[in-house]
Design a protein around this motif. Structure first.
Motif, PDB file in Angstrom:
ATOM      1  N   HIS D 247      -4.347 -22.170  14.208  1.00 41.89           N
ATOM      2  CA  HIS D 247      -4.331 -22.538  12.795  1.00 41.89           C
ATOM      3  C   HIS D 247      -5.004 -23.892  12.666  1.00 41.89           C
ATOM      4  N   THR D 285      -1.008 -16.933  11.109  1.00 49.98           N
ATOM      5  CA  THR D 285      -1.705 -16.528  12.335  1.00 49.98           C
ATOM      6  C   THR D 285      -1.429 -15.070  12.676  1.00 49.98           C
ATOM      7  N   VAL D 312      -7.273 -19.431  10.140  1.00 42.20           N
ATOM      8  CA  VAL D 312      -6.524 -18.865  11.276  1.00 42.20           C
ATOM      9  C   VAL D 312      -7.350 -17.823  12.009  1.00 42.20           C
TER      10      VAL D 312
END
Lengths: 347, 347, 347, 347
Positions: D247, D285, D312
């Motif tokens: 991220h 994510t 992400v």
């Protein structure tokens, strides 16, 4: 998109629902045409599950507004006691049904009613339902109009026992113990405190030792295969801090001169979904993550007359949505592996 | 700081080492005067373990440079086959020793040598060593010059069995099964791939099914308490994705008319470290996190003649460092709970 | 038990509640005499939280039945908008109050009402409440009748900024960015889907980027210390798959010739609860697990005119219950570290 | 199997190696014919990675024994400074190479040598290597004989910046901050203590704040797109207790009247691998777990002139093996999504 069957999913906002959506997205023979959710009606599937952005163009609909009766098959990924209310009408319209809940698993209605605490409203259909343990009931599933997908625990424990029970190899009057460990997704996508990250994380516990809803399902399977064994069955489930995965450690007594590894290997020789590992192996749950697989090993306890069977599966795939798709493939004459070819995700 | 005994720790960079440091920091009767580590000699403890910044002013020393012989007691938190090399010399100088490794646990030297794959260099001291399961050997520990702290598995399984075995309540010729689950810290702070976050996380597996080093330790305990039981003992350990914690699920057969809950409750009535929970409870590992406690429950398997015992502890505390400190407290006549009063950390 | 003050806890079934119970159990100057929970009234604390078996003999009571007015101090560990209803009556009876919720944190009532979406029913007491950031308001806390314990984010971010803002060292018109990461326990012990193990586990995300309730609290602190800085404050919180712990990564611009490490080190030289680590260090959240500590490091971004501050605390301790107890210690003239001497639990 | 290209993988026992094996198993245009590992030579792939049982029939070979020169393309999934030794010979024999390590990423040899601490032995090939950020260098990749697959951090940060830098929309002389968080698999499958479950679990920390090997790679990308920006780039990576996922939270200053959401949306309109989410979204994510996707959102910081970009990806897929396969697809004229059609695994 021609020649694809139309598929509906009732209760698609839970973990088995989103897993069905994942698997069916890659299935060459189906088109998902209706997904229902009372709470999220009107919300796009791709907004609710960002993992499905670009994959589905559908929105959830209220069950009564979805054109489920135009589907070829409808999956119920609902809590218990929901499917039994809507299934009869769908069956009457010729829609085939695959129920992932417990509503049609138990043949004995009073037993079901005792464990689920409510009156069964669809007992007639229970009688017709086929228990969807594919490796056991393959032929019956082909023509089934209604399939009851087995629970995750019964699948994980029954697949290794099936060949042994079928040949009557278990010793009577000895305990048959299934010490099982499950990931947390098995308890569903509901806001209950017991499934919070801070309750489950870095923690391990048994639950339901005094009695678990899967117990009568286990006994029904065992009794259908070998007599005088089910009464000695002991089941202790445990909750493990992992998302997916189930592990059964089974302690059993076999007739003299039984070679369980050999029996299992022969039985599953051509099965793409059950992997009998070399004796002495210890299957890991992650070795089946995301895949419609059960991996099994068996060995004798050192210097003992007790056998230890280890069995793993992904509770959301072979323990739920994957097995449901496998049932569909058998019912509609598709290739049995269609949509189920994922290689497990490791690490 | 007057009247505090001097404590040394050999091998203090592992998980049991840092746990000893945590517990001893709060102990009113001790002063840690020497901590050794071959690899980190010269490094300040507080630099190596930032959790101990402001708590310790010590630096690690090479073992040969540390003034261990000036200590009143030395803890060995070393891998196996290390303590046995240095302990005899310390004992000769009058230093008492508490060994957290396996070196002095097994009375039978050939058995030890078989499982640990090396020659035992200190067999004479093995004979004198007291097995430090405090609830079993309390009186012998008082005068011990050398204590062998039990392994985490044997502690977790033996504490509930102890009162039953002592009264001879187990049925002979029936399997006694310990299905155990451990957190990852039990495998130590070494760079082995099998303990990586990405290998252990979101995963569950059995290991050592074909034989585990704790097996002879189990058998030694059982044999010392009741005859004809140890040969039926089966032990299957599993690895769980959590840091601390151990859970034993024990399946056992008892003589008729035995009330195990009552026997356990009476035996541990005054114990501050063993908590017998109401029958039907399911102890969670997190309920003892960071504390020197073992919580136990016992119940009959539904409709069966098998009993299920659930036992949890923190493998680094009651299963290692905490039990070591408890031994020290008994050896030196301190209050048995000194330094062990932590309330478990939840969540 | 003589000379101990009487302590009540309102809303003791949440994570800050059970953490208060853990810390107060080891506090030499207090006796917890009343714990309330509307939902669990009648249930023994030790049954609800097995980690507290043998520690507390109390049962939860409904708030209206608990003898809170006989307490010397009452902690509110309730959701927002609960304390403001009951606090005025307690204050009138001379009971001192430490509120862990947001009800008394913001001095500006309309701002509070905007962010919390309800009318404030106790605005008069807001004016008298002392903001319980101990390292900032130590003297005011001594005489406070009502303390508003800061939020976890404001504590984690403000402790390192406090000495710099106080000396007016931040550059005006430059962004002041706090990129924060929290463990899941910060979102409380409520059954919301977003906090499930299967939603949070193996996942990382930002949240509240468009606006977070702690923003006005941040601005109030900053404005009280240095002018023309708060308007450039940017706060992005993230959710991390861990139970406890908070980490702030702060990017800031300082006046020329400022040595922030030196300023921080001097300011916290004698503080037992704030640890300024060597420049270049990277504090880990686990280095403060379970302890009332904030660890900080500061360094210049390589080849840049931007400074990077790293700050960690345990959101349930220094970010909530621990800081609350610290406030109590100051209010009642106890040793400031009383009950707060835990060494962090690692691993 | 006709018309499939022959693929070799060097260093296939690591996480990027096993991920390549997973992805290539489902690829319609390739056949993996050689996998090498010095340490595991002779071991069957399916024994080493049980997740691949039934999928691969190959065994690992020592690199010098594998018929790599008969492959059409060879992937290097090796630690740094390995590929550069073997790549030149393969290229000479006409084998195309896709290197997942850092050996061919940096055009400036002295910079590479400074950060990797060794002499570069293949500088000539560096000059010819194409930097395999597919969305940036698509055309050059088609004809590349040697591709350097970008690092996971540079991919995650560059994909959202690429369209903005290309149009010169970043403000000069303002900080460009990338606060990044990675899962643990990014640090590889090596037995180092820092990656142990008990070190990483329930913990969060920054690392490499004083300088990270990806920094020069970032600067090289930025400089190739817009001038006078790279010098203001700040990169702070953090380690998060999750297996897969990365991220990036990026803080940037844009020229007046820039609509970054619009610029990104247009740029990636037809990209199957980059998903620009609605402004205000917070990508998780897990929404890309196992899939070759980067999801991005962008929004203005409330009441500020700073923009916040969230990005992400799965560090093992779009950040490594997936992007490598995407490069292969482009190089060989396959459909760009071939083998990369996985739906993300959630939960």
């Amino acid at each position: 998109m021609t020649n694809r069957i139309k598929v509906g999913i009732v209760g698609a906002t839970g973990y088995t629902g989103v897993e069905l959506l994942r698997l069916l997205a890659a299935h060459p023979n189906v088109e998902v045409t209706a997904v229902t959710s009372r709470g999220e009606a009107g919300v796009a599937v791709a907004d609710y599950f960002p993992s499905l952005r670009g994959v589905y163009d559908l929105a959830f609909q209220a069950p009564e507004e979805a054109a489920l009766e135009q589907c070829d098959v409808v999956f119920f990924a609902t809590p218990h006691a929901v499917a039994m209310k809507d299934v009869p009408a769908l069956l009457e319209k010729g829609v085939r049904v695959i129920d992932l809940s417990a509503d049609y698993r138990l043949k004995d209605i009073p037993t079901w009613e005792k464990w689920y605490g409510t009156t069964h409203t669809s007992p007639k259909e229970v009688a017709d339902a086929v228990y969807g343990l594919c490796e056991m009931n393959h032929d019956a599933i082909k023509d089934a109009r209604l399939v009851a997908v087995p629970g995750c625990y019964p699948t994980c424990v029954s697949l290794p026992l099936l060949p042994l029970l079928k040949e009557g190899r278990l010793k009577e009057n000895y305990p048959l113990i299934a010490d099982c460990k499950t990931g947390v997704s098995g308890s569903g996508r509901k806001g209950n405190i017991g499934s919070l990250f801070c309750e489950v994380g870095d923690n391990f516990k048994a639950y339901g030792v005094g009695g678990h809803r899967h117990l009568p399902e286990f006994k029904q399977i065992i009794n259908s295969l070998q007599n005088n064994i089910a009464d000695n069955f002991i089941f202790v489930p445990h909750l493990t801090p992992m998302i997916r995965g189930m592990h059964a450690t089974i302690y059993l007594h076999l007739q003299p001169d039984t070679d369980p590894h050999n029996i299992l290997s022969r039985f599953y020789e051509n099965s793409p979904f059950v992997d009998v590992m070399p004796s002495g192996s210890a299957p890991e749950t992650r070795s089946v993550r995301g895949a419609n697989l059960c991996r099994i090993s068996v060995q004798r306890a050192p210097e003992q007359d007790v056998w230890i069977v280890l069995s793993v599966l992904d509770n959301l795939v072979k323990g739920a949505a994957g097995q449901a798709v496998q049932n569909m493939n058998i019912m509609f004459g598709f290739e049995e592996q269609a949509g189920l070819g994922n290689v497990p995700l490791l690490p």
